[in-house]
Motif scaffolding. Structure first.
Motif, PDB file in Angstrom:
ATOM      1  N   ALA A  44       0.852  -1.189   0.000  1.00 34.68           N
ATOM      2  CA  ALA A  44       0.000   0.000   0.000  1.00 34.68           C
ATOM      3  C   ALA A  44       0.891   1.244   0.000  1.00 34.68           C
ATOM      4  N   PRO A  45       0.473   2.271  -0.748  1.00 36.76           N
ATOM      5  CA  PRO A  45       1.305   3.478  -0.808  1.00 36.76           C
ATOM      6  C   PRO A  45       1.278   4.243   0.519  1.00 36.76           C
ATOM      7  N   PRO A  46       2.308   5.036   0.789  1.00 39.63           N
ATOM      8  CA  PRO A  46       2.272   5.872   1.999  1.00 39.63           C
ATOM      9  C   PRO A  46       1.194   6.940   1.868  1.00 39.63           C
ATOM     10  N   GLY A  51       2.513   9.871   5.754  1.00 38.99           N
ATOM     11  CA  GLY A  51       3.611   9.021   5.336  1.00 38.99           C
ATOM     12  C   GLY A  51       3.370   7.580   5.718  1.00 38.99           C
ATOM     13  N   ASP A  52       4.440   6.901   6.150  1.00 36.94           N
ATOM     14  CA  ASP A  52       4.323   5.482   6.473  1.00 36.94           C
ATOM     15  C   ASP A  52       3.660   5.254   7.823  1.00 36.94           C
ATOM     16  N   ALA A  53       3.609   6.281   8.649  1.00 41.95           N
ATOM     17  CA  ALA A  53       3.057   6.105   9.993  1.00 41.95           C
ATOM     18  C   ALA A  53       1.584   5.738   9.963  1.00 41.95           C
ATOM     19  N   PHE A  54       0.900   6.035   8.850  1.00 41.35           N
ATOM     20  CA  PHE A  54      -0.538   5.736   8.805  1.00 41.35           C
ATOM     21  C   PHE A  54      -0.794   4.238   8.857  1.00 41.35           C
ATOM     22  N   ARG A  55       0.254   3.429   8.566  1.00 38.63           N
ATOM     23  CA  ARG A  55       0.054   1.971   8.453  1.00 38.63           C
ATOM     24  C   ARG A  55      -0.410   1.336   9.759  1.00 38.63           C
ATOM     25  N   ILE A  56      -0.266   2.034  10.852  1.00 44.57           N
ATOM     26  CA  ILE A  56      -0.762   1.488  12.115  1.00 44.57           C
ATOM     27  C   ILE A  56      -2.288   1.363  12.080  1.00 44.57           C
ATOM     28  N   VAL A  57      -2.911   2.022  11.096  1.00 44.87           N
ATOM     29  CA  VAL A  57      -4.368   1.899  10.936  1.00 44.87           C
ATOM     30  C   VAL A  57      -4.759   0.446  10.702  1.00 44.87           C
ATOM     31  N   MET A 197     -10.874   6.646   1.515  1.00 49.30           N
ATOM     32  CA  MET A 197      -9.557   6.024   1.482  1.00 49.30           C
ATOM     33  C   MET A 197      -9.323   5.501   0.075  1.00 49.30           C
ATOM     34  N   ALA A 198      -8.101   5.680  -0.414  1.00 49.61           N
ATOM     35  CA  ALA A 198      -7.775   5.181  -1.749  1.00 49.61           C
ATOM     36  C   ALA A 198      -7.914   3.656  -1.754  1.00 49.61           C
ATOM     37  N   PRO A 199      -8.429   3.070  -2.873  1.00 51.13           N
ATOM     38  CA  PRO A 199      -8.671   1.616  -2.913  1.00 51.13           C
ATOM     39  C   PRO A 199      -7.423   0.799  -2.593  1.00 51.13           C
ATOM     40  N   SER A 200      -6.260   1.253  -3.061  1.00 52.14           N
ATOM     41  CA  SER A 200      -5.035   0.479  -2.821  1.00 52.14           C
ATOM     42  C   SER A 200      -4.711   0.395  -1.332  1.00 52.14           C
ATOM     43  N   MET A 201      -5.202   1.354  -0.529  1.00 51.15           N
ATOM     44  CA  MET A 201      -4.994   1.292   0.920  1.00 51.15           C
ATOM     45  C   MET A 201      -6.167   0.606   1.605  1.00 51.15           C
ATOM     46  N   LEU A 202      -7.348   0.689   0.952  1.00 42.66           N
ATOM     47  CA  LEU A 202      -8.569   0.204   1.593  1.00 42.66           C
ATOM     48  C   LEU A 202      -8.645  -1.318   1.589  1.00 42.66           C
ATOM     49  N   TRP A 203      -8.198  -1.965   0.506  1.00 46.56           N
ATOM     50  CA  TRP A 203      -8.341  -3.427   0.423  1.00 46.56           C
ATOM     51  C   TRP A 203      -7.642  -4.138   1.564  1.00 46.56           C
ATOM     52  N   PRO A 204      -6.349  -3.832   1.822  1.00 46.96           N
ATOM     53  CA  PRO A 204      -5.727  -4.509   2.968  1.00 46.96           C
ATOM     54  C   PRO A 204      -6.436  -4.211   4.288  1.00 46.96           C
TER      55      PRO A 204
ATOM     56  N   ASP B 124      -7.489  14.663   9.018  1.00 53.48           N
ATOM     57  CA  ASP B 124      -8.846  14.314   8.613  1.00 53.48           C
ATOM     58  C   ASP B 124      -8.933  12.811   8.375  1.00 53.48           C
ATOM     59  N   GLU B 125     -10.119  12.375   7.934  1.00 50.17           N
ATOM     60  CA  GLU B 125     -10.356  10.938   7.807  1.00 50.17           C
ATOM     61  C   GLU B 125      -9.936  10.423   6.434  1.00 50.17           C
ATOM     62  N   LYS B 126      -9.316  11.293   5.627  1.00 47.10           N
ATOM     63  CA  LYS B 126      -8.961  10.871   4.268  1.00 47.10           C
ATOM     64  C   LYS B 126      -7.569  10.242   4.249  1.00 47.10           C
ATOM     65  N   TYR B 127      -7.481   9.143   3.537  1.00 46.47           N
ATOM     66  CA  TYR B 127      -6.185   8.506   3.336  1.00 46.47           C
ATOM     67  C   TYR B 127      -5.990   8.337   1.841  1.00 46.47           C
ATOM     68  N   MET B 128      -4.862   8.806   1.320  1.00 47.92           N
ATOM     69  CA  MET B 128      -4.600   8.605  -0.109  1.00 47.92           C
ATOM     70  C   MET B 128      -3.104   8.683  -0.358  1.00 47.92           C
ATOM     71  N   PRO B 129      -2.680   8.057  -1.477  1.00 50.01           N
ATOM     72  CA  PRO B 129      -1.258   8.144  -1.812  1.00 50.01           C
ATOM     73  C   PRO B 129      -0.901   9.572  -2.219  1.00 50.01           C
TER      74      PRO B 129
END
Lengths: 248, 162
Positions: A44-46, A51-57, A197-204, B124-129
């Motif tokens: 998944a992209p940062p 950045g990468d810290a969001f991955r804790i989601v 959320m972008a699909p590439s981040m949402l699927w995982p 915010d609640e948005k996440y995107m590359p």
């Protein structure tokens, strides 16, 4: 009309069914969590802001969701046991409580670790954080109330009533970010319209969510077996089961 | 009435009673419990005068000014209706940027400026590359706050040279 239901809810039937279901739940959970972990952490992209810290989601959001899901299922089982006097319901509720409490701790700890770099603090007395902490106290209350009586059946009923009443906290947790000014951001996935959320981040994330639910189902089945055995330890079917096991 | 139905009514009655009282408490607290005030409420004099409170808003673009050789930073918060100047001395969170929503904890100074001893960043609640954010921004999509969008890692706030 309800005889099939009572038959299905009889302790030996529940013991057998739970034992049959647990490996399937846990196997499917392993697959979903493995995919979610690899895709979420490596592919998944940062995030554009975090950045990468969001991955804790990928751990935080599923455990927070499960902390609510486990609570509702525990209250439902307790409520059914209370009204219809189905004893297995109390066993389900007793089996669910520590799992839900663990998910609550996990959600609070991962959120705290996330909050430090992003918000600038480990903890704030924000409505979302506070109501989630109250959920942990509710779990603790339900668990200790069950053991606080000399007579086990009385403890079961008191714990079930507290669990049912505590359900009012669930919508408060969910809507706390809308009802009050909050440090915590709003809902990303569970909202009307498209997930933010972008699909590439949402699927995982969805895979992790499914995996956590399956894991909960599997662990609940295993704990339920132990709970049923210990509650029915005087029953004839348990003695027969143990004899059959030892002769083998 | 069967005993089962009676038990159902008792359980539902207790749940309903607790739910109703909690609903009332929540509705009352929405007026009284504020995690933060926005600049409009402060301009209207709703914020406590001699007590600590929090103020939340967006950092106005181009308003961040640092004192050289010091951690003191001044910026202006807005809710797009009113603005309030904020002074803070300390380490800012990663997400502190111009155009970012933040929450400052402190009290009002005598000159009407807010003196903060803690600054928290909201996201915010948005996440995107980053690429998506960049292309949204290029299209002029209003949903993305202006950011140094191409940077994968959170950037420290830039100090305006002027």
């Amino acid at each position: 009309m309800w005889t099939w239901f009572y038959k299905l809810a009889s302790p030996p039937a529940v013991f057998r069914t739970a034992g049959r279901l647990a490996p399937w739940f846990l196997g499917a959970a392993a697959l979903a969590i493995a995919y979610g972990t690899v895709d979420g952490l490596a592919f998944a992209p940062p995030d554009y802001q975090q950045g990468d810290a969001f991955r804790i989601v990928y751990v935080h959001a599923p455990s927070a969701w499960l902390s609510l899901f486990a609570y509702v299922s525990m209250a439902l089982a307790g409520g059914i046991a209370l009204v219809w006097r189905i004893k297995v319901g109390h066993a389900v509720a007793a089996a669910a409580a520590p799992i839900g409490a663990s998910f609550t701790v996990l959600a609070l700890v991962t959120g705290s670790l996330w909050g430090r770099p992003m918000w600038g603090t480990y903890w704030a007395w924000d409505p979302r954080l506070t109501s989630e902490l109250i959920l942990l106290f509710l779990y603790a209350g339900v668990m200790s109330l069950r053991g606080a009586f000399e007579e086990a059946a009385r403890g079961d009923r008191a714990a079930a009533l507290l669990a049912v009443v505590g359900v009012v906290n669930v919508p408060i947790i969910h809507y706390s970010v809308q009802w009050w000014n909050s440090l915590h951001q709003g809902a990303t996935v569970a909202k009307i319209g498209k997930p933010a959320m972008a699909p590439s981040m949402l699927w995982p994330l969805l895979a992790m969510l499914l995996g956590f639910m399956l894991f909960y189902g599997g662990v609940l089945c295993m704990r339920l077996r132990g709970e049923v055995l210990s509650r029915e330890r005087q029953a004839a079917w348990v003695r027969e089961l143990m004899q059959a096991r030892s002769e083998r | 009435m069967t005993p089962r139905r009676k038990r159902l009514l008792v359980v539902l009655g207790i749940l309903g009673g607790v739910a109703a009282s909690v609903t009332l408490a929540v509705m009352a607290s929405r007026q009284n419990i504020m995690f933060y005030y926005d600049p409009t409420q402060i301009a209207a004099g709703q914020a406590p005068k001699h007590k600590r409170f929090r103020v939340g808003g967006m950092v106005v673009k181009g308003s961040v000014a640092r004192k050289p050789g010091d951690l003191t930073v001044r910026f202006v918060l807005t809710d797009f209706a009113h603005e309030i100047p904020v002074q803070y001395s300390g380490v800012l969170p990663d997400l502190f940027r111009e155009g970012q929503g933040i929450i400052a904890h402190g009290s009002l100074g005598p000159d009407g400026a807010f003196v903060a001893d803690e600054v928290l960043a909201k996201h915010d609640e948005k996440y995107m590359p980053p690429e998506v954010a960049a292309s949204l921004k290029a299209k002029g999509g209003g949903s993305v706050p202006a950011q140094p969008a191409a940077a994968p890692a959170p950037q420290p706030p830039r100090t305006p040279s002027g």
